[in-house]
Design a protein around this motif. Structure first.
Motif, PDB file in Angstrom:
ATOM      1  N   PRO A 119       0.804  -1.227   0.000  1.00  6.50           N
ATOM      2  CA  PRO A 119       0.000   0.000   0.000  1.00  6.50           C
ATOM      3  C   PRO A 119       0.837   1.277   0.000  1.00  6.50           C
ATOM      4  O   PRO A 119       0.395   2.317  -0.501  1.00  6.50           O
ATOM      5  N   ASP A 120       2.054   1.200   0.554  1.00  4.78           N
ATOM      6  CA  ASP A 120       2.928   2.368   0.592  1.00  4.78           C
ATOM      7  C   ASP A 120       3.789   2.500  -0.652  1.00  4.78           C
ATOM      8  O   ASP A 120       4.657   3.380  -0.730  1.00  4.78           O
ATOM      9  N   PRO A 170      -4.000 -15.286   3.431  1.00  6.23           N
ATOM     10  CA  PRO A 170      -4.179 -13.878   3.051  1.00  6.23           C
ATOM     11  C   PRO A 170      -2.848 -13.224   2.731  1.00  6.23           C
ATOM     12  O   PRO A 170      -1.886 -13.316   3.495  1.00  6.23           O
ATOM     13  N   ALA A 171      -2.788 -12.560   1.564  1.00  3.27           N
ATOM     14  CA  ALA A 171      -1.543 -11.920   1.145  1.00  3.27           C
ATOM     15  C   ALA A 171      -1.854 -10.785   0.171  1.00  3.27           C
ATOM     16  O   ALA A 171      -2.568 -10.998  -0.819  1.00  3.27           O
ATOM     17  N   GLY A 172      -1.345  -9.617   0.462  1.00  8.35           N
ATOM     18  CA  GLY A 172      -1.465  -8.504  -0.466  1.00  8.35           C
ATOM     19  C   GLY A 172      -2.882  -8.113  -0.803  1.00  8.35           C
ATOM     20  O   GLY A 172      -3.147  -7.679  -1.934  1.00  8.35           O
ATOM     21  N   GLY A 173      -3.812  -8.253   0.148  1.00  9.96           N
ATOM     22  CA  GLY A 173      -5.204  -7.919  -0.117  1.00  9.96           C
ATOM     23  C   GLY A 173      -5.983  -9.033  -0.778  1.00  9.96           C
ATOM     24  O   GLY A 173      -7.213  -8.967  -0.870  1.00  9.96           O
TER      25      GLY A 173
END
Length: 217
Positions: free
Chosen positions: A44-45, A86-89
């Protein structure tokens, strides 16, 4: 993404990680059934994030195969397979068979599916490198694998038909089936080993058919 009861149950099996470091892949671990794959995403950054999935096919102390998820080399989560991590959304789906990996793909929030990349030192990575460098040889090996499995499947079906036909009600109705193919023991063993190797080769490429590959496992 699907939200069936089976999917929800699979998601509930995910356990948080302990932060331990990911161990590098050693060449000899190909012989003991370790698979290591990676997925590079943008966080996200805006900074790159590497997700890694580590699977030991020999299983844990209870014989359960567990998929471990690492984020930038640190243990992030784990789950028994089949797993949804869960990974990276999105989620990384991990499925295995008796021969090896069946699937290791990331599904993005928008539904886009992307396969993880095998570590170059792993058996899966070496097989992928052969496919890139020698596509003709790779296709030939793949064709031999399929042929071995088709022969193995045919022999299995003949043997099953023979056993089923000996069930008294069936034998009384249609008679006992006698296989037209009678092979010596050494050839049966050789073809069985060839089918197992064919299934293992296809697992290195994450190819799996519920009927065809069952002949080699």
């Amino acid at each position: 993404m699907a939200t069936t009861w089976r999917t929800q149950w699979t998601r509930r099996r995910v356990r948080p990680g302990d932060g331990r470091a990911l161990k590098p892949f050693r060449w000899w671990q190909m012989l003991v059934g370790r698979a290591l794959l990676h997925l590079d995403l943008t966080g996200p950054d805006g900074r790159p994030v590497r997700w890694s999935v580590d699977v030991r096919h020999q299983g844990d102390a209870d014989g359960r195969v567990v998929a471990h998820l690492y984020r930038d080399g640190r243990h992030d989560a784990s789950s028994r397979v089949p797993a949804l991590l869960p990974a990276g959304g999105g989620e990384i789906e991990v499925r295995t068979s008796a021969a090896g990996l069946r699937r290791c793909h990331w599904t993005a929030p928008d539904g886009t599916v992307r396969p993880l990349t095998p570590d170059p030192r792993s058996a899966e990575g070496r097989r992928a490198r052969l496919e890139r460098r020698r596509p003709g040889l790779s296709r030939a090996i793949g064709a031999v694998s399929v042929l071995a499995l088709v022969v193995g499947l045919g022999l299995n079906l003949l043997q099953i038909a023979g056993h089923v036909s000996r069930i008294p009600p069936i034998a009384e109705t249609i008679g006992v089936f006698v296989s037209p193919v009678v092979l010596p023991v050494w050839l049966n063993v050789t073809l069985g080993l060839a089918a197992a190797l064919g299934a293992a080769e296809r697992a290195l490429r994450m190819r799996h058919h519920w009927l065809l590959d069952a002949a080699g496992t």
